[in-house]
Design an enzyme around this catalytic site. Structure first.
Site, PDB file in Angstrom:
ATOM      1  N   SER A 156       3.329  -3.127   0.129  1.00  0.00           N
ATOM      2  CA  SER A 156       3.880  -4.438   0.481  1.00  0.00           C
ATOM      3  C   SER A 156       3.386  -5.548  -0.452  1.00  0.00           C
ATOM      4  O   SER A 156       3.942  -6.635  -0.468  1.00  0.00           O
ATOM      5  CB  SER A 156       3.528  -4.785   1.931  1.00  0.00           C
ATOM      6  OG  SER A 156       2.133  -4.678   2.148  1.00  0.00           O
TER       7      SER A 156
ATOM      8  N   ASN B 274       4.166   6.658   8.274  1.00  0.00           N
ATOM      9  CA  ASN B 274       3.288   5.477   8.379  1.00  0.00           C
ATOM     10  C   ASN B 274       1.897   5.733   7.797  1.00  0.00           C
ATOM     11  O   ASN B 274       1.166   4.784   7.549  1.00  0.00           O
ATOM     12  CB  ASN B 274       3.161   5.014   9.831  1.00  0.00           C
ATOM     13  CG  ASN B 274       4.188   3.958  10.178  1.00  0.00           C
ATOM     14  OD1 ASN B 274       4.868   3.425   9.308  1.00  0.00           O
ATOM     15  ND2 ASN B 274       4.317   3.654  11.454  1.00  0.00           N
ATOM     16  N   TYR B 275       1.543   7.001   7.610  1.00  0.00           N
ATOM     17  CA  TYR B 275       0.278   7.300   6.930  1.00  0.00           C
ATOM     18  C   TYR B 275       0.619   7.629   5.479  1.00  0.00           C
ATOM     19  O   TYR B 275       0.418   8.731   4.981  1.00  0.00           O
ATOM     20  CB  TYR B 275      -0.461   8.466   7.605  1.00  0.00           C
ATOM     21  CG  TYR B 275      -0.825   8.217   9.067  1.00  0.00           C
ATOM     22  CD1 TYR B 275      -0.914   6.919   9.579  1.00  0.00           C
ATOM     23  CD2 TYR B 275      -1.099   9.270   9.930  1.00  0.00           C
ATOM     24  CE1 TYR B 275      -1.253   6.685  10.907  1.00  0.00           C
ATOM     25  CE2 TYR B 275      -1.450   9.045  11.266  1.00  0.00           C
ATOM     26  CZ  TYR B 275      -1.524   7.753  11.740  1.00  0.00           C
ATOM     27  OH  TYR B 275      -1.872   7.532  13.055  1.00  0.00           O
TER      28      TYR B 275
HETATM   29  C1  LIG Z   1      -6.397   0.205  10.302  1.00  0.00           C
HETATM   30  C2  LIG Z   1      -5.045   0.838  10.497  1.00  0.00           C
HETATM   31  C3  LIG Z   1      -4.715   1.374  11.733  1.00  0.00           C
HETATM   32  C4  LIG Z   1      -3.470   1.961  11.950  1.00  0.00           C
HETATM   33  N1  LIG Z   1      -3.175   2.480  13.177  1.00  0.00           N
HETATM   34  C5  LIG Z   1      -1.956   3.033  13.397  1.00  0.00           C
HETATM   35  C6  LIG Z   1      -1.604   3.562  14.672  1.00  0.00           C
HETATM   36  O1  LIG Z   1      -2.382   3.530  15.624  1.00  0.00           O
HETATM   37  N2  LIG Z   1      -0.374   4.122  14.831  1.00  0.00           N
HETATM   38  C7  LIG Z   1       0.527   4.174  13.804  1.00  0.00           C
HETATM   39  O2  LIG Z   1       1.622   4.673  14.017  1.00  0.00           O
HETATM   40  N3  LIG Z   1       0.220   3.673  12.581  1.00  0.00           N
HETATM   41  C8  LIG Z   1      -0.988   3.116  12.366  1.00  0.00           C
HETATM   42  N4  LIG Z   1      -1.292   2.620  11.125  1.00  0.00           N
HETATM   43  C9  LIG Z   1      -0.297   2.743  10.049  1.00  0.00           C
HETATM   44  C10 LIG Z   1       0.659   1.564  10.092  1.00  0.00           C
HETATM   45  O3  LIG Z   1       1.573   1.746  11.162  1.00  0.00           O
HETATM   46  C11 LIG Z   1       1.460   1.480   8.787  1.00  0.00           C
HETATM   47  O4  LIG Z   1       0.561   1.297   7.719  1.00  0.00           O
HETATM   48  C12 LIG Z   1       2.467   0.333   8.825  1.00  0.00           C
HETATM   49  O5  LIG Z   1       3.448   0.539   7.841  1.00  0.00           O
HETATM   50  C13 LIG Z   1       1.814  -0.995   8.591  1.00  0.00           C
HETATM   51  O6  LIG Z   1       2.690  -2.038   8.866  1.00  0.00           O
HETATM   52  P1  LIG Z   1       2.323  -3.510   8.359  1.00  0.00           P
HETATM   53  O7  LIG Z   1       3.448  -4.407   8.670  1.00  0.00           O
HETATM   54  O8  LIG Z   1       0.968  -3.879   8.854  1.00  0.00           O
HETATM   55  O9  LIG Z   1       2.133  -3.235   6.812  1.00  0.00           O
HETATM   56  P2  LIG Z   1       2.822  -3.831   5.492  1.00  0.00           P
HETATM   57  O10 LIG Z   1       1.885  -3.432   4.411  1.00  0.00           O
HETATM   58  O11 LIG Z   1       3.129  -5.277   5.648  1.00  0.00           O
HETATM   59  O12 LIG Z   1       4.168  -3.025   5.406  1.00  0.00           O
HETATM   60  C14 LIG Z   1       4.245  -1.621   5.326  1.00  0.00           C
HETATM   61  C15 LIG Z   1       5.551  -1.209   4.657  1.00  0.00           C
HETATM   62  O13 LIG Z   1       6.656  -1.718   5.409  1.00  0.00           O
HETATM   63  C16 LIG Z   1       7.383  -2.662   4.638  1.00  0.00           C
HETATM   64  N5  LIG Z   1       7.704  -3.803   5.488  1.00  0.00           N
HETATM   65  C17 LIG Z   1       6.823  -4.608   6.125  1.00  0.00           C
HETATM   66  N6  LIG Z   1       7.492  -5.544   6.810  1.00  0.00           N
HETATM   67  C18 LIG Z   1       8.805  -5.336   6.615  1.00  0.00           C
HETATM   68  C19 LIG Z   1       9.977  -5.985   7.069  1.00  0.00           C
HETATM   69  N7  LIG Z   1       9.900  -7.053   7.866  1.00  0.00           N
HETATM   70  N8  LIG Z   1      11.171  -5.528   6.658  1.00  0.00           N
HETATM   71  C20 LIG Z   1      11.249  -4.448   5.843  1.00  0.00           C
HETATM   72  N9  LIG Z   1      10.171  -3.794   5.389  1.00  0.00           N
HETATM   73  C21 LIG Z   1       8.952  -4.222   5.771  1.00  0.00           C
HETATM   74  C22 LIG Z   1       6.460  -3.053   3.493  1.00  0.00           C
HETATM   75  O14 LIG Z   1       7.176  -3.508   2.374  1.00  0.00           O
HETATM   76  C23 LIG Z   1       5.717  -1.767   3.252  1.00  0.00           C
HETATM   77  O15 LIG Z   1       6.517  -0.890   2.507  1.00  0.00           O
HETATM   78  C24 LIG Z   1      -2.527   2.027  10.893  1.00  0.00           C
HETATM   79  C25 LIG Z   1      -2.867   1.484   9.654  1.00  0.00           C
HETATM   80  C26 LIG Z   1      -4.118   0.906   9.445  1.00  0.00           C
HETATM   81  C27 LIG Z   1      -4.453   0.350   8.095  1.00  0.00           C
END
Ligand SMILES: Cc1cc2nc3c(=O)[nH]c(=O)nc-3n(C[C@H](O)[C@H](O)[C@H](O)COP(=O)(O)OP(=O)(O)OC[C@H]3O[C@@H](n4cnc5c(N)ncnc54)[C@H](O)[C@@H]3O)c2cc1C
Ligand SMILES: *[C@@H]1O[C@H](CO)[C@@H](O)[C@H](O)[C@H]1NC(C)=O
Ligand SMILES: *[C@@H]1O[C@H](CO)[C@@H](O)[C@H](O)[C@H]1NC(C)=O
Ligand SMILES: *[C@@H]1O[C@H](CO)[C@@H](O)[C@H](O)[C@H]1NC(C)=O
Ligand SMILES: *[C@@H]1O[C@H](CO)[C@@H](O)[C@H](O)[C@H]1NC(C)=O
Length: 528
Positions: free
Chosen positions: A116, A467-468
């Site tokens: 992102s 998501n991982y």
């Molecule tokens: C500490 C930690 C704990 C986690 N725990 C869990 C868990 O319990 N269960 C689980 O399922 N996953 C978990 N995850 C994984 C998490 O769900 C994914 O990393 C998720 O993609 C993160 O979303 P974000 O919006 O925070 O990340 P971002 O880095 O903002 O986005 C992730 C991806 O989605 C895209 N994106 C973001 N927003 C949009 C939007 N509005 N429209 C289109 N594309 C978009 C970005 O470009 C990027 O490709 C965890 C991750 C971490 C780091």
């Protein structure tokens, strides 16, 4: 040289030209374009734009870079846009296209590979931090949640509105709903309610032409694709409409620590036969980690949420998993929102406002991978994995999330997320370190444990959870990576749904404007 060529030329030179603090030509042009698109209001544009010459740029960029691996990278956005209004995102899409720039969207910034906020090619980052309103509607048990909100903010707002409603997203409060729901979203209510994406009933998305769609105008194909199939390959999600779930007024949590001497290995071995078949109100996760210090001991935690009271839990455990020896004194009764705190590692009496903190998890550099397990792993197989956890000097973790329950009743093609029936559990491997200390070694460890686990986990394909995100599985090497090349990683995440995702992508974003290293490819791009 005509102006347009000059712009392209400068874009190619960006890594060099951007190191100076003077605004580059492309910055200037992007700003001009935005101002034009937004009806000539340069003041409102100044408020939402952070160029590399802005003193706030590093802070805005790093605020939600959850993985610190790339803080010193030169692959940073040309500029950051933090819009308050959807028209500003529409304008950003049109201007990026016009100037030949890529666009990346950030909601919570928890992407494992930094997708992102990180790209090798010149790009604009749209940060949705100012777009995170949440409207809970108890009359029809739904909520509209803007993509920039975190799951913690969502849980908090639901709990303010009702003590008997909840939502089955992930366990870490600071993760964004934008990214998480786009890839599925699993948490402790998975066995009872499935994924966060299974509860989306409508959405707003902006397409590559800057047009806003709801479920009806995007059509059922695109609506299917964005619920777990990487919405970032299709457009920018503005908001999700989600269906809430009912939760009981009393929920029980327990955290049972076991040492190797107390038979942790036998317990985990046994857990594999039981956890996926337990009552769907009960989730027992297993977290195995090395202590990350010199003592080199293995820590094993049985971490659980039960949707009911202790008096129902104890007989259930006595019947299904007596080996664990759970007693009432190990358990704590609480309400649902406290169980969110409990699972996130807080004290249940701490202020709920902690769930609103966007930087709660301590930041580390990390690498993760995932697997699915379909048959119990023999004891010596598990012991080998523990040995590897202890061999690595940095903090290493394996998290086991049990499946079963409702996951067995949802078909593989219901949503793009295909990991449903027949999975005992999901494994996540994680290695955490500080700064850039021995990065190569840690990355190698992740590869080694993944290789070690090969005989014990799913095959053909070796499945992984999107998501991982894990770029070791393969990546798009250029703008028009072919479908067959991308299938190498795509089928691991999406199995038989990958082709349908590519078909939908080809229709909805035929220019492949929304792309990254693991975006859904066009179906009939180049034959290589
Ligand atoms: C500490 C930690 C704990 C986690 N725990 C869990 C868990 O319990 N269960 C689980 O399922 N996953 C978990 N995850 C994984 C998490 O769900 C994914 O990393 C998720 O993609 C993160 O979303 P974000 O919006 O925070 O990340 P971002 O880095 O903002 O986005 C992730 C991806 O989605 C895209 N994106 C973001 N927003 C949009 C939007 N509005 N429209 C289109 N594309 C978009 C970005 O470009 C990027 O490709 C965890 C991750 C971490 C780091
Ligand atoms: C567990 O079950 C056994 C036999 O089925 C019974 O004797 C015992 O009292 C039960 N313990 C609890 C705590 O329910
Ligand atoms: C959020 O959490 C971080 C890390 O624990 C802490 O330093 C910070 O003060 C918290 N912010 C708020 C507003 O509570
Ligand atoms: C970034 O650079 C600083 C200063 O040189 C260093 O201390 C830090 O470890 C680096 N971090 C990463 C992740 O490379
Ligand atoms: C990729 O393919 C699309 C559709 O065929 C085409 O419009 C676009 O120009 C191609 N891009 C590149 C860089 O080849």
């Amino acid at each position: 040289m005509p102006m347009s060529y000059l712009a392209v030329f400068l874009i190619l030179l960006l890594p060099i030209s951007c190191s100076s603090s003077a605004p580059t030509l492309v910055e200037k042009k992007f700003k001009e374009c935005l101002i034009t698109q937004l009806g000539g209001n340069s003041q409102s544009v100044e408020k939402i734009i952070f160029t590399k010459s802005s003193s706030q740029y590093p802070q805005v960029l790093e605020a939600r870079e959850q993985n610190t691996r790339w803080v010193n990278s030169s692959w940073k956005p040309i500029l950051i846009l933090a819009p308050f209004h959807e028209s500003e995102i529409q304008a950003a899409i049109r201007c990026s296209k016009e100037l030949g720039l890529q666009l990346r969207v950030r909601s919570g910034g928890h992407d494992y590979e930094g997708q992102s906020y990180l790209s090798e090619v010149p790009f604009v980052m749209v940060d949705l931090i100012n777009m995170r309103s949440i409207q809970v509607n108890l009359c029809d048990e739904t909520a509209w949640v803007q993509a920039g909100a975190s799951v913690g903010e969502l849980y908090y707002q639901i709990s303010k509105a009702s003590k008997v409603h909840g939502f089955p997203a992930g366990t870490c409060p600071s993760v964004g709903v934008g990214g998480q729901i786009s890839g599925g979203g699993q948490g402790v209510m998975l066995r009872k309610h499935g994924l966060a994406a299974d509860h989306v009933v409508d959405a707003y998305i902006i397409d590559a032409n800057g047009k806003i769609h709801d479920r009806k105008s995007m059509g059922e194909d695109v609506f299917w694709a964005i619920r777990g199939g990487s919405s970032t390959s299709f457009g920018v999600i503005l908001a999700w409409k989600i269906r809430l779930v009912r939760v009981p007024p009393i929920v029980t949590g327990f955290n049972l620590r076991k040492t190797v001497e107390e038979g942790a290995n036998n317990l985990i071995h046994r857990w594999q036969y039981i956890a996926h078949e337990l009552h769907e109100d009960l989730v027992i996760r297993v977290i195995v980690q090395n202590s990350g210090d010199k003592s080199k001991t293995l820590r094993v935690l049985f971490n659980s949420q039960f949707l009911g009271g202790v008096d129902r839990l104890i007989p259930l455990m006595n019947k299904s998993f007596p080996e664990l020896g759970l007693q009432a004194k190990d358990c704590t009764e609480m309400n649902w929102i406290q169980s969110v705190m409990f699972i996130a590692g807080y004290n249940i009496d701490d202020p709920l406002e902690l769930l609103l903190n966007r930087t709660t998890t301590s930041k580390n550099s990390f690498k993760a991978k995932s697997d699915y397990v379909k048959e119990p792993i023999p004891k010596d197989g598990l012991e080998g994995a523990w040995k590897m956890l202890l061999e690595e000097e940095a903090a290493t973790v394996m998290i086991f999330e049990p499946y079963g329950g409702i996951m067995n009743e949802i078909s593989e093609s219901e949503t793009p997320f295909p990991h449903r029936k027949g999975n005992l559990y999901n494994i996540q491997y994680l290695v955490n370190w500080k700064g850039n200390n021995n990065e190569e070694k840690h990355l190698l460890w992740a590869k080694m444990i993944y290789r070690y686990m090969t005989p014990y986990v799913s095959k053909f394909p070796r499945a992984a959870y999107f998501n991982y995100k894990d770029l070791d599985l393969g990546k798009n090497l250029h703008d028009n990576t072919s479908y067959s090349t991308a299938s190498v990683w795509g089928e691991k995440y999406f199995k038989g749904n990958f082709r349908r995702l590519a078909q939908i992508k080809t229709k909805f974003d035929p220019q492949n404007f929304f792309r990254n290293e693991q975006s859904i490819p066009l179906l009939d791009a180049h034959p290589y």
